[in-house]
Design a protein around this motif. Structure first.
Motif, PDB file in Angstrom:
ATOM      1  N   UNK A 147     -70.336  38.787  -5.546  1.00 39.27           N
ATOM      2  CA  UNK A 147     -70.627  40.149  -6.022  1.00 39.27           C
ATOM      3  C   UNK A 147     -72.127  40.375  -6.294  1.00 39.27           C
ATOM      4  N   UNK A 195     -74.507  38.604  -5.083  1.00 41.38           N
ATOM      5  CA  UNK A 195     -75.166  38.422  -3.775  1.00 41.38           C
ATOM      6  C   UNK A 195     -75.102  39.719  -2.966  1.00 41.38           C
ATOM      7  N   UNK A 196     -73.936  40.397  -3.046  1.00 38.40           N
ATOM      8  CA  UNK A 196     -73.771  41.642  -2.295  1.00 38.40           C
ATOM      9  C   UNK A 196     -74.614  42.760  -2.901  1.00 38.40           C
ATOM     10  N   UNK A 197     -74.653  42.833  -4.240  1.00 37.79           N
ATOM     11  CA  UNK A 197     -75.449  43.884  -4.894  1.00 37.79           C
ATOM     12  C   UNK A 197     -76.934  43.752  -4.555  1.00 37.79           C
TER      13      UNK A 197
END
Lengths: 218, 137
Positions: free
Chosen positions: A70, A72-74
């Motif tokens: 999460x 990492x995605x943000x």
């Protein structure tokens, strides 16, 4: 159930101590571990019995590591811009740590079991456990030394990095993740989302590079 | 997908937390299954993390499904390692050797993390945020 309760309360005591003391030694994982270990020794309860009782916590560890996707995605745009620093920093840190573990164990004439178990300490403990048949280390010792590597790294590295002038959150995070994996990442997250995300990248790279190294040398 | 998004957006907090936990556990199980099937010497959870990251990127999983559960679990990440760290008790009989083991490990940690931190600081591309502006070599 009683040991699950003890573990939760011991960790909560560690969090409270951290809020009060503001010292790097007031790490909740360290304080929780010491309280639980002292109580297990006092009551003579074997580790295996304890481990069965706290199974719910162990079960939650896998989805928690998955949850690192999460942040990492943000932060994907930032991380994509800085991939060179993260990749080269992380890989060199892990490989230097493995080389230092091997070289110093040889110099100090450690027992073969300990020397082999130390090789995989910079990678997360499931990796250390699964690589044990290849390094011929006792699996439980390899996993334990990997966990302690994370704990010691989480304690000593943040002040050392500050002393070295490593102030950028991504540089601090990749350094923690490269050698102190999950526990280092838990500590890195206390500094902020950027540090935590870089640390989880370092942890993933360390898992891959130590595996590759052992596969090449074994 | 917009229909699904509007339904999941109406879930209350605890229900969305359970949805998120279920999705995270599904990816942990998926990572574990993949590692087992392909005989990869990697932890299933790290493989699951990579798979979830890809699923978020392609829109298969929406961030708001899992954000609450992920932030909740990551907030207590340190607790989840306590059962493993207590494992040092199994090797207490090694006695004095622990001093040397920890010495070697600490030296390796300092060398590795020091090199990683300094090299990464050098290689970071300058940008306004976060942290300090990059000084450059």
């Amino acid at each position: 159930m009683i040991w699950l309760t003890v573990t939760l309360l011991a960790f909560a005591a560690g969090v409270l101590a951290q809020l009060r003391l503001r010292s790097p030694l007031a790490n909740p994982t360290l304080i929780g571990t010491l309280i639980v270990a002292a109580l297990l020794l006092l009551t003579r309860v074997p580790y295996d019995t304890y481990l069965r009782d706290v199974q719910p916590l162990t079960t939650l560890l896998a989805p928690a590591v998955v949850a690192l996707a999460v942040p990492l995605y943000r932060l994907r745009a930032l991380l994509a811009r800085q991939w060179r620093a993260l990749l080269l920093g992380g890989l060199s840190g892990t490989l230097i740590a493995v080389a230092a573990d091997a070289g110093l164990a040889h110099l100090l004439h450690l027992t073969p079991d300990a020397a082999r178990a130390l090789l995989t300490a910079p990678a997360t403990s499931p990796v250390a456990l699964q690589l044990a048949p290849f390094t011929q280390a006792p699996p439980a010792l390899a996993a334990t030394l990997a966990v302690l590597s994370g704990l010691i790294g989480a304690l000593i590295l943040p002040p050392v990095l500050s002393a070295l002038g490593v102030t950028h959150p991504l540089a601090r995070g990749i350094a923690l993740g490269a050698v102190a994996h999950g526990i280092g990442t838990a500590r890195a997250r206390e500094e902020g989302e950027h540090t935590g995300a870089a640390s989880s990248i370092g942890m993933g790279l360390a898992a891959l590079s130590v595996t590759l190294l052992v596969a090449l040398l074994a | 997908m917009s229909g699904a998004a509007s339904v999941t957006a109406r879930l209350n907090g605890p229900a969305r937390f359970l949805l998120g936990l279920g999705v995270l556990m599904a990816f942990a199980a998926l990572g574990q299954a993949l590692v087992g099937a392909l005989h990869l010497p990697l932890p299933g959870s790290v493989v699951g993390m990579a798979l979830l990251w890809a699923a978020l990127g392609t829109g298969v999983v929406r961030l708001h499904w899992i954000a609450d559960a992920a932030d909740g679990l990551l907030g207590i990440l340190g607790l989840l390692f306590v059962p493993a760290t207590v494992g040092f008790l199994q090797f207490l009989s090694a006695g004095a050797a622990w001093g040397l083991w920890l010495l070697v490990m600490t030296a390796a940690l300092l060398l590795g993390a020091g090199a990683a931190g300094l090299l990464a600081s050098r290689l970071l591309r300058p940008e306004g945020s976060p942290g300090q502006p990059e000084a450059g070599p």
